[in-house]
Design an enzyme around this catalytic site. Structure first.
Site, PDB file in Angstrom:
ATOM      1  N   ASP A  46       0.863  -1.182  -0.032  1.00 42.41           N
ATOM      2  CA  ASP A  46       0.033   0.108   0.029  1.00 42.41           C
ATOM      3  C   ASP A  46       0.739   1.264   0.036  1.00 42.41           C
ATOM      4  O   ASP A  46       1.981   1.151   0.609  1.00 42.41           O
ATOM      5  CB  ASP A  46      -0.718   0.111   1.307  1.00 42.41           C
ATOM      6  CG  ASP A  46      -2.058  -0.819   1.233  1.00 42.41           C
ATOM      7  OD1 ASP A  46      -2.018  -1.724   0.012  1.00 42.41           O
ATOM      8  OD2 ASP A  46      -2.798  -1.152   2.199  1.00 42.41           O
ATOM      9  N   HIS A 190       3.774  -1.996   3.243  1.00 47.45           N
ATOM     10  CA  HIS A 190       3.679  -0.969   2.721  1.00 47.45           C
ATOM     11  C   HIS A 190       5.174  -0.470   1.910  1.00 47.45           C
ATOM     12  O   HIS A 190       6.148  -0.732   2.706  1.00 47.45           O
ATOM     13  CB  HIS A 190       3.624   0.235   3.919  1.00 47.45           C
ATOM     14  CG  HIS A 190       2.123  -0.035   4.344  1.00 47.45           C
ATOM     15  ND1 HIS A 190       2.055  -1.190   5.565  1.00 47.45           N
ATOM     16  CD2 HIS A 190       1.058   0.398   4.335  1.00 47.45           C
ATOM     17  CE1 HIS A 190       0.741  -1.209   5.916  1.00 47.45           C
ATOM     18  NE2 HIS A 190       0.151   0.061   5.409  1.00 47.45           N
TER      19      HIS A 190
END
Length: 588
Positions: A46, A190
């Site tokens: 993400d 991430h």
């Protein structure tokens, strides 16, 4: 006034975001989190792309031969289109993560839809394919996000390494993942650290730890796939396939012939409806690329064959595509064919997987189970609410009625006995015990029996509540009692005045809150309530202290009245009129 505003804001956010987020994240309604029968796991990243860390991550994934899914921000995709293009060309899936990293709870439904469409446009211009996979920031939803399920495939996660914080370094991430990744897992990571709550250097630790995680997974035989290969038997809807194809033909011819040939091979195979057609389409698309596609033949062959639906045809598709690239790609041919055959073992499409889903192990949770989980969560909130606001039982023996003492801030209430409750008066705010309602609803086979039990509980509780309020020296200036209810006609027989709720915002929020509550407590669920929404409107019920004393404690003494002291039998018919049609018929 301030407390009223706080309540309105709280109820609004409870309905707008807290309840939807709980239903979606906890119960998995309308989203994909994991798949127990999948032969592979999925890596998802993400908040990117990031100019520093995303290239390092792509290099690592390329070395390990691993494909992943990137949920990117539209604004960053505009700034770093070369990274989005590289993700796509190296076989990764690009999904959406909003335009900016803003929570859906703080945006209107129109803004959420607008930013998603804009982000999808940005990515489509770069890759030629419109993304349909979506993960909202922080996994937070609003109530209107249920509508997104029709257009997007919402993806959450089953494992998180908490890698957005650099504290703990690589060791923390390894402890979370090494030896714990299983087939079917969706792992949240991430590749950027510039969002709220993250550390800028955190992705560096993630990439360092991921190398060891991938090696551990290889030793344990765990393979990784993209989310679209991981989803249970789902394919891109035909309308989106057509839209993507139309927009790709309208794009400027900026990409080279080899890129067009590679993409054509993958798209042709992905859109083919049967194994033989997929193999033929892949081979035809590669032939069109000619010698210019030679250097990228393995990648195109791999992507084309990976979408074929049986191992044998997958190998044929890979071989056909490889032949078009000539001797330059000879050393890669067997490797691509192996990858193609392995990819063919991925989860089957919906039509082929249907028999497997009929087994008990793969049955999705039933609506009754979802409703039960939501109801238990609501009861937990009920207990917390009572503790936070010091709500007390009105009758120690019967838990039906509760109250709290507060200063009244609502509309002026003109009661039938001539008394008036004004803002600033001290009142007792009444609350029904929803745990009692839940248990009573589960124990009674019809709504008629439940209504009769509620009337008796009211008759038992009101004398004791009145005695408690009227004998407390601290409540000598109590002006009356009031509450908000959807079942209110029968309350007149207990001495209450029924009044309309004038404040539009408070009426709307109360209506929504009470209908959600009744929908969970109602034996027929929300479906039966939808048939009678016109009759389910909240009203204020109120009684003055003098009326309460006259009706329930004419000869007030220190002794608490006995149980069952007051049964207004005339209330039965009035309360039964409140019940939705058809549920107050024959008793079970």
């Amino acid at each position: 006034m301030v407390e009223g505003i706080i309540w309105v804001v709280f109820i609004f956010y409870l309905i707008y975001t807290l309840v939807p987020t709980f239903l979606i994240r906890r119960l998995g309604y309308g989203v994909f989190k994991s798949r127990s029968d999948s032969p592979c796991a999925a890596l998802t990243f993400d908040d990117g792309p990031d100019p520093q860390y995303t290239p390092q991550l792509l290099d690592l994934l390329a070395r390990k031969g691993t494909r992943a899914t990137f949920f990117v921000l539209g604004a960053k995709a505009e700034h770093y289109p070369e990274l989005i293009r590289r993700m796509h060309e190296e076989g990764h899936l690009v999904g959406l993560h909003n335009y900016m990293h803003h929570s859906n709870a703080l945006m209107s439904p129109w803004k959420v839809r607008r930013t998603l469409e804009h982000s999808a446009d940005v990515i489509e211009r770069i890759t030629g394919i419109r993304p349909v996979h979506y993960r909202p920031p922080w996994g937070v939803f609003n109530v209107f996000d249920f509508l997104l399920i029709r257009k997007f495939r919402i993806v959450l996660w089953s494992m998180a390494a908490f890698d957005w914080r650099s504290r703990g370094g690589t060791d923390k991430i390894k402890r979370k993942l090494i030896g714990k990744v299983k087939d079917g897992a969706v792992i949240l990571l991430h590749d950027s650290g510039d969002t709220l709550g993250a550390n800028p250097d955190a992705p560096g630790y993630m990439i360092e730890a991921l190398a060891d995680v991938l090696e551990d997974a290889r030793r344990r035989g765990i393979r990784f796939a993209r989310i679209d290969e991981h989803l249970p038997g789902r394919r891109l809807p035909d309308r989106l396939v057509r839209r993507s194809a139309e927009k790709r033909t309208a794009l400027p011819a900026a990409s080279s012939t080899r890129d067009q040939a590679s993409q054509a091979a993958a798209d042709a195979a992905a859109n083919a409806r049967d194994p033989q057609a997929a193999g033929d389409a892949a081979a035809s698309a590669q032939d069109a690329g000619g010698a210019a596609a030679a250097a990228h033949g393995p990648r195109a062959a791999d992507r084309a064959a990976a979408t074929v639906r049986d191992p044998q045809t997958a190998g044929e598709a890979a071989a056909s595509a490889q032949a078009a690239s000539g001797a330059v790609t000879a050393e890669h041919g067997s490797r691509a064919a192996d990858r193609a055959a392995a990819s063919a073992q991925l989860p089957q499409p919906a039509v082929e997987a249907a028999p497997a889903r009929e087994t008990p192990q793969s049955q999705p949770p039933t609506p009754e189970k979802h409703r039960g989980l939501a109801l238990r969560a609501w009861m937990l909130w009920e207990r917390l609410f009572h503790r936070l606001y010091r709500i007390q039982p009105g009758d120690s023996e019967h838990r039906f009625l509760h109250y709290r003492i507060r200063t009244y801030h609502g509309q002026e209430l003109v009661l039938e006995d001539g008394e008036i409750i004004r803002p600033g008066d001290k009142v007792a705010e009444l609350h029904l015990d929803n745990e009692w309602l839940r248990q009573a609803g589960s124990q009674n086979s019809s709504m008629m029996k439940l209504a009769v039990q509620m009337i008796r509980a009211m008759g038992n509780s009101m004398p004791r509540l009145a005695h408690r309020l009227l004998t407390d020296p601290a409540l000598a200036d109590l002006k009356g009692v009031y509450g908000i209810s959807m079942i209110h006609r029968g309350t007149k027989q207990f001495g209450f005045t029924v009044l309309p709720l004038h404040n539009r915002l408070w009426r709307w929020s109360s209506t929504l809150y009470l209908r959600v509550l009744l929908g969970m407590l109602h034996p027929g669920g929300f479906g039966r309530l939808q048939e009678n929404t016109a009759r389910l409107n909240p009203r204020i019920i109120a009684m003055s202290t003098s009326q309460m004393k006259k009706r329930y404690a004419p000869g007030l003494s220190a002794a608490e009245p006995s149980s069952g002291a007051y049964y207004p039998e005339e209330a039965y018919g009035a309360v039964l009129q409140e019940l939705p049609d058809g549920v107050a018929g024959k008793g079970g």
